[in-house]
Structures are given as C-alpha cells and as structure tokens.
Design a protein around this motif. Sequence first.
Motif, PDB file in Angstrom:
ATOM      1  N   TYR A  36      28.364  45.419  31.904  1.00 17.04           N
ATOM      2  CA  TYR A  36      29.657  44.752  32.010  1.00 17.04           C
ATOM      3  C   TYR A  36      30.204  44.615  30.605  1.00 17.04           C
ATOM      4  O   TYR A  36      29.574  43.994  29.741  1.00 17.04           O
ATOM      5  N   PRO A  68      29.279  39.821  38.754  1.00 11.66           N
ATOM      6  CA  PRO A  68      30.517  39.868  37.969  1.00 11.66           C
ATOM      7  C   PRO A  68      31.080  41.278  37.790  1.00 11.66           C
ATOM      8  O   PRO A  68      32.214  41.439  37.362  1.00 11.66           O
ATOM      9  N   THR A  69      30.291  42.295  38.123  1.00  8.20           N
ATOM     10  CA  THR A  69      30.797  43.659  37.980  1.00  8.20           C
ATOM     11  C   THR A  69      31.696  44.051  39.147  1.00  8.20           C
ATOM     12  O   THR A  69      32.409  45.044  39.070  1.00  8.20           O
ATOM     13  N   LEU A  70      31.642  43.278  40.230  1.00 11.38           N
ATOM     14  CA  LEU A  70      32.492  43.583  41.380  1.00 11.38           C
ATOM     15  C   LEU A  70      33.855  42.948  41.196  1.00 11.38           C
ATOM     16  O   LEU A  70      33.970  41.765  40.886  1.00 11.38           O
ATOM     17  N   LYS A  71      34.877  43.732  41.409  1.00 15.72           N
ATOM     18  CA  LYS A  71      36.242  43.229  41.339  1.00 15.72           C
ATOM     19  C   LYS A  71      36.527  42.470  42.623  1.00 15.72           C
ATOM     20  O   LYS A  71      36.061  42.845  43.690  1.00 15.72           O
ATOM     21  N   GLU A  72      37.284  41.423  42.534  1.00 17.49           N
ATOM     22  CA  GLU A  72      37.668  40.672  43.729  1.00 17.49           C
ATOM     23  C   GLU A  72      38.763  41.447  44.450  1.00 17.49           C
ATOM     24  O   GLU A  72      39.925  41.416  44.066  1.00 17.49           O
ATOM     25  N   LEU A  73      38.384  42.151  45.493  1.00 19.99           N
ATOM     26  CA  LEU A  73      39.315  42.997  46.238  1.00 19.99           C
ATOM     27  C   LEU A  73      40.060  42.200  47.291  1.00 19.99           C
ATOM     28  O   LEU A  73      39.512  41.287  47.900  1.00 19.99           O
ATOM     29  N   THR A  74      41.302  42.589  47.522  1.00 16.16           N
ATOM     30  CA  THR A  74      42.068  41.993  48.607  1.00 16.16           C
ATOM     31  C   THR A  74      41.817  42.786  49.886  1.00 16.16           C
ATOM     32  O   THR A  74      41.305  43.910  49.850  1.00 16.16           O
ATOM     33  N   GLU A 133      43.432  46.196  49.686  1.00 19.88           N
ATOM     34  CA  GLU A 133      42.700  47.194  48.898  1.00 19.88           C
ATOM     35  C   GLU A 133      41.528  47.772  49.688  1.00 19.88           C
ATOM     36  O   GLU A 133      41.305  48.984  49.686  1.00 19.88           O
ATOM     37  N   LYS A 178      41.955  37.620  49.424  1.00 19.14           N
ATOM     38  CA  LYS A 178      40.767  38.217  48.827  1.00 19.14           C
ATOM     39  C   LYS A 178      39.688  38.305  49.897  1.00 19.14           C
ATOM     40  O   LYS A 178      39.526  37.394  50.706  1.00 19.14           O
TER      41      LYS A 178
END
Length: 113
Positions: A7, A37-43, A46, A82
């Motif tokens: 990260y 923390p490497t995962l993006k908070e996807l909607t 997305e 999210k």
Amino acid sequence: MIRLKKYTIGQYPLISLATARQEAIRLKAQITQGIDPTLKELTFNEVAQIWLKHKSKQNLATFKKIESRLNNHIIPKLGNIKIQDLKRDRLIKCVLELELKDNGGDGFETKTK
C-alpha cells in the motif's frame, strides 16, 4: 501462507514523513480491525458495472434486458451506496419492487408483451 500486500502512502517530498507516519498508524489500526486498506470502497454502481462486464459474454438480448433493468430501476435507487453499507433488506426490497412492476403490479412494466 500469508500473502503480503503493498500500500503506497505517497511519495516524498509530496508527503511529509510526519504525515506518512500518521497514515501508517491509521492503516495499522484498520488492519487490526480486520479492514483491508488496499480495497477501495466501491459503490453498488461500480460493482454492478464490473458484474455487467462479465455478463456481457452471454446472449445479447438477455444481456440487454439485464442491463436495462439494472440501469433503469436498481442503480437509481442503490447506485451511490457503498457496498459495505448496503443492507440486504434494502436490496431485497428494490428487487421485489422490480418484480412487482415486471408482473404488472403497478402499471410500470419493464417487459414487452
């Protein structure tokens, strides 16, 4: 086997050492809580678009029907939520409303007769 992930906090001198240390402490706290923390908070939108890319390999008519229903009825209601905040009950309610419309329940049908 434990797999390590990288990260990147930022590059020096754009990110100061003090800021990098604070961010590292925050990230370690997330990891301790079981958050990656490497995962993006996807909607939902997305995730739906990623799913549609996988579905695009099936029959064109079927794909267009799925894409249309998703874009016209579900994404307007759930798209900006999210994924980790989306509750099962809300998703089920949205799908049941679409099913009701599909069966002519309120006159706004999504299929052709």
